[in-house]
Design an enzyme around this catalytic site. Structure first.
Site, PDB file in Angstrom:
ATOM      1  N   GLN A 251       1.392  -8.643 -11.958  1.00  0.00           N
ATOM      2  CA  GLN A 251       0.775  -7.874 -10.881  1.00  0.00           C
ATOM      3  C   GLN A 251      -0.718  -7.664 -11.101  1.00  0.00           C
ATOM      4  OE1 GLN A 251       2.616  -6.950  -7.972  1.00  0.00           O
ATOM      5  NE2 GLN A 251       3.807  -8.527  -9.033  1.00  0.00           N
ATOM      6  N   HIS A 254      -3.318  -9.834  -9.211  1.00  0.00           N
ATOM      7  CA  HIS A 254      -3.679  -9.654  -7.805  1.00  0.00           C
ATOM      8  C   HIS A 254      -5.169  -9.431  -7.633  1.00  0.00           C
ATOM      9  CE1 HIS A 254      -0.114  -9.605  -5.174  1.00  0.00           C
ATOM     10  NE2 HIS A 254       0.552  -9.264  -6.257  1.00  0.00           N
ATOM     11  N   GLU A 319       2.996   1.919  -6.268  1.00  0.00           N
ATOM     12  CA  GLU A 319       3.501   0.981  -5.267  1.00  0.00           C
ATOM     13  C   GLU A 319       4.805   0.322  -5.722  1.00  0.00           C
ATOM     14  OE1 GLU A 319       1.938  -3.003  -2.883  1.00  0.00           O
ATOM     15  OE2 GLU A 319       0.984  -2.394  -4.760  1.00  0.00           O
ATOM     16  N   HIS A 320       4.779  -0.272  -6.915  1.00  0.00           N
ATOM     17  CA  HIS A 320       5.952  -0.932  -7.481  1.00  0.00           C
ATOM     18  C   HIS A 320       6.350  -0.216  -8.775  1.00  0.00           C
ATOM     19  CE1 HIS A 320       3.550  -4.274  -5.569  1.00  0.00           C
ATOM     20  NE2 HIS A 320       4.702  -4.448  -4.949  1.00  0.00           N
ATOM     21  N   ASP A 353       7.867  -9.333  -4.072  1.00  0.00           N
ATOM     22  CA  ASP A 353       6.663  -9.878  -3.448  1.00  0.00           C
ATOM     23  C   ASP A 353       6.946 -11.146  -2.664  1.00  0.00           C
ATOM     24  OD1 ASP A 353       4.972  -7.930  -4.366  1.00  0.00           O
ATOM     25  OD2 ASP A 353       4.157  -9.094  -6.031  1.00  0.00           O
ATOM     26  N   HIS A 413       3.497  27.233  32.340  1.00  0.00           N
ATOM     27  CA  HIS A 413       4.766  26.787  31.761  1.00  0.00           C
ATOM     28  C   HIS A 413       5.899  27.743  32.162  1.00  0.00           C
ATOM     29  CE1 HIS A 413       2.099  24.364  29.306  1.00  0.00           C
ATOM     30  NE2 HIS A 413       3.127  23.774  28.694  1.00  0.00           N
TER      31      HIS A 413
END
Length: 439
Positions: A251, A254, A319-320, A353, A413
């Site tokens: 990862q 990335h 995230e992961h 992924d 109303h």
């Protein structure tokens, strides 16, 4: 051990704020496209991508020719992955039931889940042409029932990304444009003479694309505010340190700002993992991204026990989150803040992924505290309706509405309730003109 032991600390901490220079550039591009439409889109495509074909939109014939260039094995793999995504997305859709219920006699309330009318799907090019993004955005939207999907992906150094085009086509995109960057995202969000306006944007991109989506949010829906990819591994003493090291670096590649974190209750595992990373990283083909990411944002933290590891991991809201322990499903019981969980050694973040079927568009920068990732529901509007079929029920609600609205000083109303109480139950209308015959 009461305090965590940091075998490796991050040298810098990512901030949620963007680059002001990026924001300024994006603002100017969006404003120009809003004003000049296709002409501005063409100019920015030439400026940023050196790409100005006669038409950015691919014709059916062009798509067929491009797909024909993709090796059959790649096409077969794309179809397999998309089927995995489709199956999971369909289960998500099936979990969302429309319903109608009679809450009290004569009062009918209902809920429906309606797809947006048009979605824009973006797959970036650059160093990593993210073919998988076509699956995650377009297959999911189609399962949700979105009638029209516009897909954009940029040329890569003047070349057509054939596999990405094939993926969009096989996923069911209705229009495919060879167009990238802010100009693509803005064109889809705003609409131009040749590019249809969409209601929602989905898909990853660089800092400029992410900023464009942020600025356009409100005019259109978006999947998520994207940040750098994150991975956090929780591992116990029985985990394989070589696998831990490989998964962290998988990862980190990335980008240079991607955090990779290991939390463990075993100092021996922590030090063995660090040694493996030091050995693997120098020869890694993507070390120019993975190296700075690990150097600046990598962490290895040792805690007292595995329960403390879970607790600390939850504060990251990563995230992961990959669980490499003897009882990985324990994380389902004790963790709340994550984009996606990967339970046990037999799975990994890379499966999520690329191939397994769950969506890879996930919250970053702590957003997992309050949201999940892209799923079928993102393309749906959950709307409600009501019908009152009983005179008595309408009158009773009218009286209640009159009282409730006047507490808030909403006289208009209140009168909407009053007239129904009067019509269906004969309640007096003290505020109405005496000669009123409306009822």
């Amino acid at each position: 051990m009461s305090e965590p032991l940091y075998i490796k600390s991050a040298l810098s901490v990512a901030t949620p704020t963007g680059d002001p220079a990026v924001a300024e550039t994006v603002t100017a591009v969006i404003a120009d496209i809003r004003e000049r439409g296709d002409a501005a889109v063409r100019e920015y495509s030439e400026k940023f991508d050196k790409w100005t074909p006669e038409s950015f939109k691919l014709s059916d014939t062009q798509i067929e020719e491009i797909v024909a260039q993709v090796p059959q094995a790649v096409v077969d793999d794309i179809k397999t992955v998309q089927q995995n995504v489709r199956v999971f997305a369909q289960h998500q859709r099936d979990s969302l039931a429309d319903f109608e219920v009679e809450t009290t006699p004569g009062v009918h309330l209902g809920q429906r889940n309606l797809p947006v009318s048009a979605a824009g799907a973006y797959a970036p090019g650059g160093r990593y042409p993210l073919v998988a993004s076509a699956h995650m955005t377009t297959v999911t939207a189609k399962v949700a029932g979105v009638p029209h999907i516009t897909a954009c992906t940029p040329p890569i150094r003047g070349e057509i990304p054939a596999a990405t085009v094939a993926a969009f086509h096989l996923a069911g995109a209705d229009d495919i444009y060879l167009l990238g960057g802010v100009q693509a995202v803005a064109a889809m969000a705003l609409g131009t003479g040749t590019i249809r306006k969409v209601d929602m944007l989905a898909g990853p991109g660089n800092a400029f694309v992410a900023e464009a989506k942020r600025q356009l949010f409100g005019e259109v829906g978006i999947d998520l505010f994207a940040g750098p990819t994150e991975v956090l591994v929780v591992a116990d003493s029985n985990a394989d340190p070589f696998i831990v090291a490989v998964d962290l670096l998988s990862q980190a590649e990335h980008g240079p700002d991607s955090p990779a974190v290991l939390i463990t209750d075993s100092e021996a595992l922590a030090r063995a993992t660090l040694a493996h990373i030091d050995a693997i990283l120098p020869d890694m083909p993507t070390r120019d991204f993975a190296g700075p990411a690990w150097r600046d944002h990598g962490q290895i933290i040792v805690v007292e026990d595995i329960e403390a590891a879970y607790a600390l991991a939850d504060t990251f809201a990563s995230e992961h989150v990959q669980i490499l322990t003897d009882t990985p499903r324990r994380a389902l019981d004790v963790m709340n803040n994550y984009g996606a969980l990967f339970l046990g050694e037999k799975t990994c973040v890379s499966y999520g992924d690329k191939v397994i079927g769950t969506n890879h568009t996930l919250p970053t920068r702590g957003a997992a505290r309050y949201t999940g990732g892209l799923w079928v529901g993102k393309y749906l509007k959950t709307v409600t309706y009501q019908e009152v079929t009983s005179d008595a029920a309408s009158a009773e609600l009218g009286e209640l509405c009159g009282r409730a609205a006047r507490v808030e000083f909403f006289e208009g109303h209140a009168r909407s309730g009053d007239v129904r109480a009067a019509k269906y139950a004969g309640a007096p209308l003290t505020w109405a003109p005496q000669d009123s015959t409306a009822l």
